[in-house]
Design a protein around this motif. Structure first.
Motif, PDB file in Angstrom:
ATOM      1  N   THR A  24       0.782  -1.183   0.181  1.00  0.00           N
ATOM      2  CA  THR A  24       0.148   0.011   0.170  1.00  0.00           C
ATOM      3  C   THR A  24       0.789   1.185   0.081  1.00  0.00           C
ATOM      4  N   THR A  47      -2.945  10.319  -4.524  1.00  0.00           N
ATOM      5  CA  THR A  47      -3.902   9.021  -5.099  1.00  0.00           C
ATOM      6  C   THR A  47      -2.889   7.960  -4.658  1.00  0.00           C
ATOM      7  N   PHE A  48      -3.607   6.915  -4.064  1.00  0.00           N
ATOM      8  CA  PHE A  48      -2.963   5.707  -3.456  1.00  0.00           C
ATOM      9  C   PHE A  48      -3.272   4.600  -4.359  1.00  0.00           C
ATOM     10  N   ASN A  49      -2.682   3.451  -4.108  1.00  0.00           N
ATOM     11  CA  ASN A  49      -2.901   2.084  -4.872  1.00  0.00           C
ATOM     12  C   ASN A  49      -3.865   1.436  -4.169  1.00  0.00           C
ATOM     13  N   THR A  50      -4.641   1.728  -3.157  1.00  0.00           N
ATOM     14  CA  THR A  50      -5.552   1.078  -2.682  1.00  0.00           C
ATOM     15  C   THR A  50      -6.762   2.036  -2.089  1.00  0.00           C
ATOM     16  N   ASP A  51      -7.923   1.565  -1.841  1.00  0.00           N
ATOM     17  CA  ASP A  51      -8.731   2.531  -1.491  1.00  0.00           C
ATOM     18  C   ASP A  51      -8.693   2.966   0.214  1.00  0.00           C
ATOM     19  N   ILE A  52      -8.918   3.982   0.492  1.00  0.00           N
ATOM     20  CA  ILE A  52      -8.504   4.747   1.681  1.00  0.00           C
ATOM     21  C   ILE A  52      -9.861   4.765   2.521  1.00  0.00           C
ATOM     22  N   ALA A  76     -12.732   6.978  -3.022  1.00  0.00           N
ATOM     23  CA  ALA A  76     -12.025   5.649  -3.194  1.00  0.00           C
ATOM     24  C   ALA A  76     -10.769   5.470  -2.823  1.00  0.00           C
ATOM     25  N   ASN A  77      -9.808   5.912  -3.828  1.00  0.00           N
ATOM     26  CA  ASN A  77      -8.282   5.726  -3.335  1.00  0.00           C
ATOM     27  C   ASN A  77      -7.490   7.183  -3.360  1.00  0.00           C
ATOM     28  N   GLY A 100      -5.566   1.894   5.272  1.00  0.00           N
ATOM     29  CA  GLY A 100      -5.970   1.180   4.063  1.00  0.00           C
ATOM     30  C   GLY A 100      -7.154   0.408   3.916  1.00  0.00           C
ATOM     31  N   ALA A 101      -7.402  -0.302   2.660  1.00  0.00           N
ATOM     32  CA  ALA A 101      -8.697  -1.179   2.889  1.00  0.00           C
ATOM     33  C   ALA A 101      -8.469  -2.328   3.929  1.00  0.00           C
TER      34      ALA A 101
END
Length: 197
Positions: A24, A47-52, A76-77, A100-101
Motif C-alpha cells: 500500500t 492518490t494511493f494504490n488502494t482504497d482509503i 475511493a483511493n 488502507g482497505a
C-alpha cells in the motif's frame, strides 16, 4: 503432514497483513514530490494504490509553521484538501496518514516548494511638465493718430475752389469793363473826329 499444512497456513495468515502493508503506497500527488510551484496550488490531491478509509488525514507544514488544509474529502483511493490561503515562497511538506482497505494505518510525506515571481512594479505615469513661465502678454498695437476727417478736407477744398472761381469771375468782369471803356472811348473819339470835319 497436517501439522505442516497448518503451520504454513498460520505463517501465511501472519504474513498477509505485512505484505498488504508493504504494497500500500502513494502513487501520485498534486503537487508532485519535489515540484517547485510557480503559482498557488489551491488544492492538494493524493492518490494511493488502494482504497482509503475514513480517518485518513493530511497536514501541510510551511516555512512559518502549519498551514490550514480545509474541506478534506475521500473518494475511493484519492484524498483531497483545499488550501484557502496564499502560500509564501519557501519549502513545504504534505504529511499524510491513511487507513488502507486492510485497516492498517500508513503515513508518508510529499515535499514541494513555492517560488512565485513578484509582480512587476508599474512605472508611474510621467506628469506633464509644468510651464516654466507664464505666457507673456502680447504687446498692444500702437494707437494711430486720428486722421483729419474727410468731410473737413472736402469743405476746405470747396471754400478754396469757390474763392478761386470768384477771383476768375472778377478778373473776367474787369477785363470786360476795360474793353467796354476802350470801345466807348474809341467811339467817342470817332464821333469827335467826324464832327470836326
Amino acid at each position: 503432514m497436517m501439522k505442516k499444512i497448518m503451520m504454513l497456513l498460520m505463517v501465511f495468515l501472519m504474513l498477509t497483513p505485512f505484505a498488504a502493508h508493504a504494497h500500500t503506497a502513494l502513487t501520485d500527488s498534486n503537487p508532485a514530490s519535489g515540484e517547485t510551484l510557480a503559482e498557488q496550488p489551491g488544492q492538494i490531491e493524493l492518490t494511493f494504490n488502494t482504497d482509503i478509509e475514513e480517518g485518513s488525514s493530511m497536514a501541510l507544514q510551511g516555512p512559518n509553521g502549519a498551514v490550514e488544509v480545509a474541506e478534506l474529502s475521500l473518494n475511493a483511493n484519492m484524498m483531497f484538501g483545499s488550501v484557502p490561503t496564499d502560500l509564501e515562497n519557501g519549502s513545504y511538506t504534505i504529511s499524510w496518514k491513511i487507513i488502507g482497505a486492510d485497516g492498517h494505518p500508513i503515513e508518508g510525506e510529499v515535499p514541494f516548494s513555492v517560488e512565485i515571481a513578484a509582480p512587476a512594479a508599474e512605472e508611474p505615469e510621467e506628469e506633464p511638465a509644468e510651464e516654466s513661465a507664464a505666457t507673456e502678454p502680447t504687446a498692444e498695437p500702437a494707437a494711430t493718430e486720428p486722421t483729419a476727417e474727410p468731410a473737413a478736407t472736402e469743405k476746405q477744398d470747396g471754400i478754396e475752389g469757390a474763392a478761386a472761381a470768384s477771383e476768375e469771375e472778377n478778373g473776367f468782369l474787369t477785363i470786360g469793363l476795360v474793353l467796354l471803356l476802350v470801345i466807348l472811348a474809341g467811339a467817342a473819339i470817332l464821333l469827335l473826329v467826324k464832327r470836326k470835319r
